[in-house]
Design a protein around this motif. Sequence first.
Motif, PDB file in Angstrom:
ATOM      1  N   GLU A  12       0.876  -2.943  -0.909  1.00  0.00           N
ATOM      2  CA  GLU A  12      -0.379  -3.155  -0.192  1.00  0.00           C
ATOM      3  C   GLU A  12      -1.081  -1.863   0.202  1.00  0.00           C
ATOM      4  OE1 GLU A  12       0.567  -5.681   3.125  1.00  0.00           O
ATOM      5  OE2 GLU A  12       1.164  -7.344   1.815  1.00  0.00           O
ATOM      6  N   HIS A  13      -0.322  -0.808   0.494  1.00  0.00           N
ATOM      7  CA  HIS A  13      -0.940   0.392   1.082  1.00  0.00           C
ATOM      8  C   HIS A  13      -0.748   1.671   0.276  1.00  0.00           C
ATOM      9  CE1 HIS A  13      -1.550  -2.090   4.596  1.00  0.00           C
ATOM     10  NE2 HIS A  13      -0.262  -2.371   4.611  1.00  0.00           N
ATOM     11  N   GLY A  14       0.082   1.645  -0.746  1.00  0.00           N
ATOM     12  CA  GLY A  14       0.440   2.892  -1.407  1.00  0.00           C
ATOM     13  C   GLY A  14      -0.420   3.319  -2.568  1.00  0.00           C
ATOM     14  N   LEU A  15      -0.726   2.408  -3.470  1.00  0.00           N
ATOM     15  CA  LEU A  15      -1.372   2.800  -4.712  1.00  0.00           C
ATOM     16  C   LEU A  15      -2.870   2.576  -4.756  1.00  0.00           C
ATOM     17  CD1 LEU A  15       1.219   1.500  -7.306  1.00  0.00           C
ATOM     18  CD2 LEU A  15       0.423   3.839  -7.103  1.00  0.00           C
ATOM     19  N   GLY A  16      -3.325   1.522  -4.176  1.00  0.00           N
ATOM     20  CA  GLY A  16      -4.725   1.161  -4.345  1.00  0.00           C
ATOM     21  C   GLY A  16      -4.969   0.846  -5.805  1.00  0.00           C
ATOM     22  N   GLU A  17      -6.007   1.393  -6.361  1.00  0.00           N
ATOM     23  CA  GLU A  17      -6.336   1.151  -7.773  1.00  0.00           C
ATOM     24  C   GLU A  17      -5.994   2.346  -8.655  1.00  0.00           C
ATOM     25  OE1 GLU A  17      -7.235  -1.875  -8.737  1.00  0.00           O
ATOM     26  OE2 GLU A  17      -7.089  -2.429  -6.627  1.00  0.00           O
ATOM     27  N   LYS A  18      -5.198   3.269  -8.130  1.00  0.00           N
ATOM     28  CA  LYS A  18      -4.853   4.481  -8.875  1.00  0.00           C
ATOM     29  C   LYS A  18      -3.724   4.213  -9.872  1.00  0.00           C
ATOM     30  CE  LYS A  18      -4.063   6.344  -4.970  1.00  0.00           C
ATOM     31  NZ  LYS A  18      -3.712   7.126  -3.811  1.00  0.00           N
ATOM     32  N   LYS A  19      -3.684   5.023 -10.916  1.00  0.00           N
ATOM     33  CA  LYS A  19      -2.627   4.932 -11.915  1.00  0.00           C
ATOM     34  C   LYS A  19      -1.307   5.428 -11.333  1.00  0.00           C
ATOM     35  CE  LYS A  19      -1.587   6.295 -16.658  1.00  0.00           C
ATOM     36  NZ  LYS A  19      -2.095   6.989 -17.849  1.00  0.00           N
ATOM     37  N   PHE A  20      -1.362   6.527 -10.586  1.00  0.00           N
ATOM     38  CA  PHE A  20      -0.202   7.098  -9.915  1.00  0.00           C
ATOM     39  C   PHE A  20      -0.562   7.311  -8.451  1.00  0.00           C
ATOM     40  CE2 PHE A  20       0.211   8.556 -14.361  1.00  0.00           C
ATOM     41  CZ  PHE A  20       1.423   7.956 -14.662  1.00  0.00           C
ATOM     42  N   PHE A  21       0.412   7.607  -7.640  1.00  0.00           N
ATOM     43  CA  PHE A  21       0.147   7.748  -6.203  1.00  0.00           C
ATOM     44  C   PHE A  21      -0.889   8.821  -5.902  1.00  0.00           C
ATOM     45  CE2 PHE A  21       4.202   5.502  -6.021  1.00  0.00           C
ATOM     46  CZ  PHE A  21       3.915   4.545  -5.064  1.00  0.00           C
ATOM     47  N   GLY A  22      -0.892   9.894  -6.705  1.00  0.00           N
ATOM     48  CA  GLY A  22      -1.847  10.968  -6.470  1.00  0.00           C
ATOM     49  C   GLY A  22      -3.093  10.891  -7.335  1.00  0.00           C
ATOM     50  N   GLY A  23      -3.196   9.896  -8.173  1.00  0.00           N
ATOM     51  CA  GLY A  23      -4.365   9.782  -9.047  1.00  0.00           C
ATOM     52  C   GLY A  23      -3.980   9.496 -10.477  1.00  0.00           C
ATOM     53  N   ASP A  24      -4.435  10.388 -11.382  1.00  0.00           N
ATOM     54  CA  ASP A  24      -4.224  10.159 -12.810  1.00  0.00           C
ATOM     55  C   ASP A  24      -2.962  10.802 -13.382  1.00  0.00           C
ATOM     56  OD1 ASP A  24      -6.529   8.645 -13.079  1.00  0.00           O
ATOM     57  OD2 ASP A  24      -7.784  10.408 -13.431  1.00  0.00           O
ATOM     58  N   ASN A  25      -2.281  11.629 -12.594  1.00  0.00           N
ATOM     59  CA  ASN A  25      -1.107  12.340 -13.084  1.00  0.00           C
ATOM     60  C   ASN A  25       0.104  12.074 -12.201  1.00  0.00           C
ATOM     61  OD1 ASN A  25      -2.519  13.803 -15.208  1.00  0.00           O
ATOM     62  ND2 ASN A  25      -3.512  14.894 -13.533  1.00  0.00           N
ATOM     63  N   VAL A  26       1.273  12.150 -12.807  1.00  0.00           N
ATOM     64  CA  VAL A  26       2.525  12.001 -12.055  1.00  0.00           C
ATOM     65  C   VAL A  26       2.646  13.162 -11.076  1.00  0.00           C
ATOM     66  CG1 VAL A  26       5.044  12.027 -12.246  1.00  0.00           C
ATOM     67  CG2 VAL A  26       3.691  10.791 -13.934  1.00  0.00           C
ATOM     68  N   GLY A  27       2.958  12.824  -9.829  1.00  0.00           N
ATOM     69  CA  GLY A  27       3.157  13.833  -8.798  1.00  0.00           C
ATOM     70  C   GLY A  27       4.491  13.635  -8.103  1.00  0.00           C
ATOM     71  N   MET A  28       4.698  14.375  -7.040  1.00  0.00           N
ATOM     72  CA  MET A  28       5.966  14.319  -6.302  1.00  0.00           C
ATOM     73  C   MET A  28       6.230  12.935  -5.718  1.00  0.00           C
ATOM     74  SD  MET A  28       7.519  17.095  -6.749  1.00  0.00           S
ATOM     75  CE  MET A  28       8.829  16.938  -5.565  1.00  0.00           C
ATOM     76  N   ALA A  29       5.207  12.271  -5.194  1.00  0.00           N
ATOM     77  CA  ALA A  29       5.401  10.933  -4.625  1.00  0.00           C
ATOM     78  C   ALA A  29       5.852   9.956  -5.714  1.00  0.00           C
ATOM     79  CB  ALA A  29       4.121  10.437  -3.962  1.00  0.00           C
ATOM     80  N   ASP A  30       5.301  10.101  -6.908  1.00  0.00           N
ATOM     81  CA  ASP A  30       5.704   9.235  -8.022  1.00  0.00           C
ATOM     82  C   ASP A  30       7.158   9.474  -8.404  1.00  0.00           C
ATOM     83  OD1 ASP A  30       3.029   8.005  -8.794  1.00  0.00           O
ATOM     84  OD2 ASP A  30       2.580  10.155  -8.870  1.00  0.00           O
TER      85      ASP A  30
END
Length: 115
Positions: free
Chosen positions: A28-46
């Motif tokens: 419900e609160h983590g991703l929204g409509e993004k591909k990854f948690f930080g946007g379009d690229n894999v990041g530390m949260a992912d």
Amino acid sequence: MWRLFRVKEEELEMTRKETLEMLQNVEEHGLGEKKFFGGDNVGMADIAFGSVVYWLEVVEEVVGGGVIFEAHKFPRLHAWMKNFKQAPIIKENLPDRDWLVTFFKRRREAMAASA
């Protein structure tokens, strides 16, 4: 999530419920409509969350008794996990799932036998 692997049978349902609540919160609160948690690229949260979900899928199979991480309950997280596993750097470095299932089934059986 690791509690699912270690708990005794009588505690399993409560642990499943807690895990569902954690996943629902992220859904419900983590991703929204993004591909990854930080946007379009894999990041530390992912990477951090990906390790939890990847292991959860293994633990679910080892413990049995139903699937927690169901696609219809967590559509955003399932889409994210698919994207995560397909990222080249992740795909090349994930441990073999079948090997993990076999290893942890044996480990759980040994823990039960020594209890």
